[in-house]
Design a protein around this motif. Structure first.
Motif, mmCIF file in Angstrom:
data_model
loop_
_atom_site.group_PDB
_atom_site.id
_atom_site.type_symbol
_atom_site.label_atom_id
_atom_site.label_comp_id
_atom_site.label_asym_id
_atom_site.label_seq_id
_atom_site.Cartn_x
_atom_site.Cartn_y
_atom_site.Cartn_z
ATOM 1 N N GLN A 717 0.823 -1.200 0.000
ATOM 2 C CA GLN A 717 0.000 0.000 0.000
ATOM 3 C C GLN A 717 0.866 1.262 0.000
ATOM 4 O O GLN A 717 0.585 2.229 -0.719
ATOM 5 C CB GLN A 717 -0.941 0.005 1.204
ATOM 6 N N LEU A 718 1.935 1.247 0.765
ATOM 7 C CA LEU A 718 2.854 2.383 0.809
ATOM 8 C C LEU A 718 3.551 2.559 -0.539
ATOM 9 O O LEU A 718 3.705 3.685 -1.027
ATOM 10 C CB LEU A 718 3.876 2.176 1.928
ATOM 11 N N GLN A 719 3.949 1.454 -1.150
ATOM 12 C CA GLN A 719 4.570 1.520 -2.484
ATOM 13 C C GLN A 719 3.611 2.138 -3.502
ATOM 14 O O GLN A 719 4.003 2.992 -4.309
ATOM 15 C CB GLN A 719 4.964 0.116 -2.946
ATOM 16 N N GLU A 720 2.363 1.712 -3.435
ATOM 17 C CA GLU A 720 1.358 2.235 -4.379
ATOM 18 C C GLU A 720 1.205 3.753 -4.242
ATOM 19 O O GLU A 720 1.209 4.493 -5.236
ATOM 20 C CB GLU A 720 0.011 1.546 -4.127
ATOM 21 N N HIS A 721 1.070 4.236 -3.003
ATOM 22 C CA HIS A 721 0.851 5.670 -2.802
ATOM 23 C C HIS A 721 2.094 6.478 -3.143
ATOM 24 O O HIS A 721 1.979 7.601 -3.660
ATOM 25 C CB HIS A 721 0.415 5.925 -1.366
ATOM 26 N N CYS A 722 3.276 5.939 -2.883
ATOM 27 C CA CYS A 722 4.498 6.635 -3.274
ATOM 28 C C CYS A 722 4.597 6.745 -4.803
ATOM 29 O O CYS A 722 4.972 7.797 -5.337
ATOM 30 C CB CYS A 722 5.726 5.900 -2.729
ATOM 31 N N ALA A 723 4.264 5.666 -5.499
ATOM 32 C CA ALA A 723 4.283 5.691 -6.969
ATOM 33 C C ALA A 723 3.258 6.688 -7.513
ATOM 34 O O ALA A 723 3.550 7.432 -8.466
ATOM 35 C CB ALA A 723 4.009 4.290 -7.520
ATOM 36 N N MET A 724 2.081 6.712 -6.908
ATOM 37 C CA MET A 724 1.066 7.674 -7.345
ATOM 38 C C MET A 724 1.503 9.109 -7.079
ATOM 39 O O MET A 724 1.245 10.014 -7.886
ATOM 40 C CB MET A 724 -0.261 7.388 -6.637
ATOM 41 N N ALA A 725 2.149 9.340 -5.948
ATOM 42 C CA ALA A 725 2.643 10.687 -5.642
ATOM 43 C C ALA A 725 3.705 11.111 -6.655
ATOM 44 O O ALA A 725 3.711 12.257 -7.122
ATOM 45 C CB ALA A 725 3.195 10.723 -4.220
ATOM 46 N N ILE A 726 4.588 10.191 -7.019
ATOM 47 C CA ILE A 726 5.604 10.491 -8.046
ATOM 48 C C ILE A 726 4.933 10.766 -9.389
ATOM 49 O O ILE A 726 5.322 11.684 -10.115
ATOM 50 C CB ILE A 726 6.612 9.324 -8.148
ATOM 51 N N TYR A 727 3.925 9.972 -9.710
ATOM 52 C CA TYR A 727 3.164 10.189 -10.954
ATOM 53 C C TYR A 727 2.579 11.600 -11.002
ATOM 54 O O TYR A 727 2.656 12.291 -12.018
ATOM 55 C CB TYR A 727 2.057 9.138 -11.052
#
Length: 992
Positions: A717-727
């Motif tokens: 879940q943390l990986q997903e939100h970090c990737a979305m924030a970078i996006y």
């Protein structure tokens, strides 16, 4: 159908042969039945739908060519169906404004295209074709209809077999319309004032502020009742009108309805200037009030269906009461009224002897007189705010302005990207006779112990002076309210029993919906919320712990907002007790899942207070002291971040968080190593990073480094939100470079191998897409990380979001790679896979694949391969679209694909040119540029030039020659030049 139209339909005075259909309920009903029959014809009778009419049905249509999409050949003023008869004649032909249709299949499709104007189309068709059966079956129908029973599969002529089947279906429709007309007429019985009075009084009992009620309010427009029971003026009673009511449903604007002997219908409402009723009917007539409201309000229909049994029982009781003869002195109704008043005054005793009834309106029903007078004042205020009619408002609907406290800009500012959780779910109650588990009844018994506190407050307010009603009590100063609550909890209620009851309720599994609704149904939510207003910390903690658990239920969330729970929770955030702060913030996080709740938090100052909670965790940024995470301060910060995450889905809330200084505090918390803290912090940043102001602040606070660091976490879940924030952040070049410099490309590429979590995969591919816009990032992804191969493999993923993100990410990779053509061809079956994705139904997938094809087709060998795989017909099939994003990338793909072989000619043969011309009418400059470039390439073919000229391309392109966009100028001028050159050559050939 012919008999029904001649005998049952109501025509104007000119008669059936030359007149038009009158606007009557019966005619509307007949048209509806015919429309339903035709709409369902294609899938009920697929073979018969192909039967070609002997003569076409022709009429003046309301449709424009632009309304038609796939399956039709479209020009500026004409439309032809691709479906044709055996002679090659189209089964539908439109030459504005007249249309000809020659099959039920095309009629069915036409009605689906017409959507809101389908009844108008049906009426126009019937008026222009007075005997449609003769045109469908031919003049020999009269001879054939006598022998319809002889239909067998042994008919040698298949066409005659189909014709006989169609004839039988039309005869069945005719009988159905005649029977339907008789039923409709039989329902038009003369209604009387008593019937409406009973219905209105009954609906009032089921109305109120709670969402479980069927209506918010229902009131007569006039308090005066004539001796015959009517409330309409005498000159309107002559027309059969009985009374007028203002009804406020939960989901639509206030309705002004006329109740007449014929039925119930929507009128023009009250005029703003004089307050007079506009008596003109604005819609169809319904048989009774309930039927009308079910049609006008989905929420009324839903809530009514849940209370159908109870409503019917009440209706039967009402009928018995109305049928009872009056006493000799004629005061039975007065006695009943006095009795009900007495019951209200002494309701304490009776309530103790009866089972507690579900109620969410105890505040509104305690002081009956005040409630009634305030409702009346509110209703009069609503009546005085009738919206002025304008050209944009349908004349068939009179709308009253909704009285609300929110500002218009608050309502309009909510984010358009909010999730499906923003839709407030329909409320439902447990059925009275349902088989409920024992926990349901046990919880209700526990709530009984909490009831006396609220009960005593209610009783006290009935005995208070006039200046302190219950509503005033609830808005009194904190000192006054605390004093009164103190008196009743400690003097009238048992505080220890309250705490024990709260603790006992927590022993149940409050995650189960049955337990959650048990608390709600018995009125426990009101009690729990009112306990938050006490000074006793233990009661507040117990109440919040329960509310935190049950507020995961969407219905409970909505009820909490309706009962005014959020302002109280926001106030608790100022409490010196950290446990209370944590529980209140977590409950707010659960409740603020929909727009109205988020707005309430902001309007009551909740955003500033939640941001202040983040400051409690300042010491948590010290990585050398992980034990500090266990402190209460850090827990307060975590709960604050959790609540801000829920609230940050609103644009206005994002701005409020920024102004309150939330970004530096979030950046500080992002340095912690504890995932429970990181997930809500990153989630909040991810939501807020969609705003440009936030992206600039994120760079300034050096947040990207920590986002990249957390990509290596084990928490998906943390990986997903970090990737979305970078996006979200990688819109600008500096951020993309920071991702590379901090080593973010490697973990992103490695996450492509893990395909189990679709949401994370979509976020990662999106981040890679945005990062790949920078050439340096693409080189690293391709040369060292094998990223393109991984992205290409994701095109096979069944999740449409993953496919779309992967295709978008491939575009900059192909564009910036060395030897891109050879790299693309190295993927076995890769080009065929891309072309086949053009068969998708998802618009985002189609747009991304078209963008990928644009880059692939830059290489001539690749273009030849995708041409062999059938890219031209598939692209052509997509041309009839109204989606501007797809239009732009489709036009770019067509432009590129024109540069191989005879693809230009093939696009013309597949009817892709005329729809492209319509793209020039879009409001998007990017669509204009891409379309002009595609038309320029297509105009190298003479037949395409003719098609463009016929569809009015020259005039549209001339306007674009003066565009400030140089590429658009050149493409438009080049296309006009090719069309002009063809015209000159044709002229020269004519004279030679």
């Amino acid at each position: 159908m012919g008999v029904a139209l001649a005998r049952s339909a109501q025509w104007t005075a000119a008669g059936y042969e030359t007149g038009t259909l009158e606007i009557t309920p019966l005619n509307e009903s007949i048209l509806n039945e015919i429309t339903k029959f035709v709409e369902s014809f294609s899938y009920k009778y697929p073979q018969e739908a192909k039967f070609v009419f002997v003569e076409p049905l022709e009429w003046k249509t309301y449709l424009e060519p632009s309304a038609f999409e796939s399956g039709y050949i479209i020009s500026a003023t004409t439309v032809e169906s691709e479906e044709a008869d055996k002679d090659g004649q189209p089964l539908l032909f439109l030459s504005v404004p007249y249309i000809k249709v020659r099959s039920f299949g095309q009629l069915s499709q036409l009605l689906s295209i017409a959507t809101d104007s389908k009844l108008q189309e049906a009426q126009a068709c019937i008026e222009a074709n007075r005997d449609p059966v003769v045109k469908i079956l031919g003049p020999d129908y009269n001879e054939m209809k006598e022998d319809l029973t002889s239909l067998t599969l042994l008919d040698k002529d298949k066409e005659m077999y189909l014709k006989r089947k169609v004839a039988i279906l039309l005869k069945q429709l005719d009988l159905h319309l005649l029977n339907h007309s008789l039923k409709h007429i039989s329902l038009e019985i003369s209604l009387n004032p008593g019937t409406f009075k009973k219905d209105i009084e009954l609906l009032k009992r089921f109305s109120g502020k709670g969402e479980q009620t069927v209506l918010e309010s229902i009131e007569y427009t006039s308090d005066y009742e004539f001796s015959n029971g009517c409330r309409a003026p005498p000159w309107r009673q002559i027309q059969g009108e009985i009374c007028y009511v203002l009804v406020k449903p939960h989901d639509v604007e206030t309705l002004c309805l006329t109740c007449s002997t014929e039925g119930v219908f929507l009128n023009g409402g009250k005029t703003k200037e004089e307050g007079e009723i506009n008596y003109e009917r604005k819609g169809e007539i319904y048989k009774d009030l309930v039927t009308c409201l079910k049609d006008k309000s989905p929420v009324f229909s839903e809530n009514m269906s849940k209370q159908e049994v109870r409503f019917t029982e009440e209706q039967q009781k009402e009928n018995q009461i109305y049928e009872k003869p009056k006493t000799e002195d004629g005061h039975s109704s007065i006695a009943g009224s006095e009795k009900s008043k007495l019951e209200r005054i002494n309701f304490g005793k009776s309530h103790m002897t009866k089972r507690l009834e579900p109620s969410l309106n105890w505040r509104a029903t305690v002081d009956y007189k005040d409630h009634k007078s305030s409702a009346k004042d509110s209703q009069e205020e609503k009546q005085g705010k009738l919206e002025k009619s304008s050209s944009s408002v349908s004349p068939s609907r009179a709308q009253l302005l909704r009285k609300g406290g929110e500002k218009v800009e608050d309502t309009a500012s909510e984010s358009s990207s909010e999730s499906e959780e923003d839709e407030e779910p329909p409320d439902h109650r447990q059925e009275a006779n349902a088989d409920l588990p024992s926990e349901y009844w046990q919880i209700q018994k526990l709530v009984k112990y909490l009831k006396p506190c609220c009960f005593l407050i209610s009783m006290f307010c009935l005995l208070l002076p006039r200046w302190l009603t219950l509503s005033n009590f609830l808005t009194a100063s904190s000192v006054e309210r605390s004093y009164l609550i103190h008196i009743f909890i400690y003097k009238g209620g048992n505080q220890t029993a309250t705490v024990i009851a709260l603790c006992s309720m927590r022993d149940f599994n409050l995650a189960q919906e049955t337990c959650q609704l048990a608390i709600r149904d018995v009125g426990g939510l009101e009690v729990l919320i009112n306990l938050l207003d006490t000074d006793e910390v233990k009661c507040k903690i117990g109440s919040l712990k329960i509310l935190k658990e049950i507020s995961h239920n969407p219905q409970i969330r909505r009820n909490i907002v309706d009962l005014g729970g959020l302002p109280i929770m926001v106030n608790i955030l100022d409490s010196p007790h950290k446990s209370l702060k944590c529980l209140s913030a977590e409950t707010i996080a659960n409740v603020a899942k929909f727009k109205r709740a988020r707005r309430a938090v902001r309007q009551h100052g909740g955003i500033t207070k939640l941001v202040a909670l983040l400051d409690c965790g300042q010491n948590s940024t010290e990585p050398t002291q992980p034990s500090l995470y266990e402190t209460r301060d850090v827990e307060v910060a975590r709960c604050g971040a959790l609540a801000l995450w829920s609230c940050s889905k609103s644009h206005s809330n994002k701005e409020a968080i920024r102004k309150a200084g939330g970004i530096p505090l979030l950046a500080r918390l992002l340095k912690t190593s504890h995932e429970n803290m990181l997930i809500p912090v990153v989630g909040t940043l991810q939501e807020c990073a969609s705003e440009e102001n936030y992206r600039a602040a994120i760079k300034a606070e050096r947040i990207i480094e920590n986002l990249v660091k957390n990509l290596n976490s084990e928490n998906e879940q943390l990986q997903e939100h970090c990737a979305m924030a970078i996006y979200q952040c990688a819109e600008d070049e500096e951020t993309r470079d920071l991702v590379r410099l901090h080593g973010g490309l490697k973990p992103l590429a490695s996450l492509l191998n893990n395909t189990d979590n679709k949401e994370r995969l979509a976020a990662v591919t999106g981040a890679i897409w945005k990062c790949s816009i920078s050439k340096e990032n693409v080189i690293k992804i391709i040369d060292r990380l094998d990223g393109v191969r991984l992205l290409w493999s994701l095109l096979k993923n069944p999740h449409p979001d993953v496919k779309a993100s992967a295709a978008w990410a491939l575009c900059p990779c192909i564009e910036n790679a060395k030897d891109a053509g050879e790299m693309v061809r190295s993927f076995v079956g890769g080009l065929e896979l891309v072309v086949n994705l053009l068969k998708s139904d998802n618009k985002e997938v189609l747009a991304s694949v078209c963008a990928a094809i644009t880059n692939i087709a830059k290489d001539q060998e690749n273009l030849a391969v995708i041409t062999d795989h059938g890219v031209v017909p598939l692209l052509s099939k997509l041309a009839n679209t109204n989606n501007d994003k797809l239009r732009r990338h489709l036009a770019e793909a067509i432009s590129r694909c024109c540069m191989w072989g005879r693809n230009r000619v093939a696009f013309g043969e597949h009817k892709a040119v005329a729809p492209l011309v319509r793209y020039l009418k879009s409001n998007d400059t990017n669509v204009h540029r891409a379309t002009a470039q595609a038309l320029y390439q297509l105009s190298e073919d003479a037949d395409n030039c003719i098609t463009m000229h016929e569809n009015g391309a020259v005039k549209l392109l001339l306007d674009m020659v003066g565009s400030p966009d140089q590429d658009l100028q050149e493409a438009a001028a080049g296309c006009i030049s090719n069309i002009r050159r063809l015209a000159l050559a044709t002229e020269k050939a004519r004279y030679n």
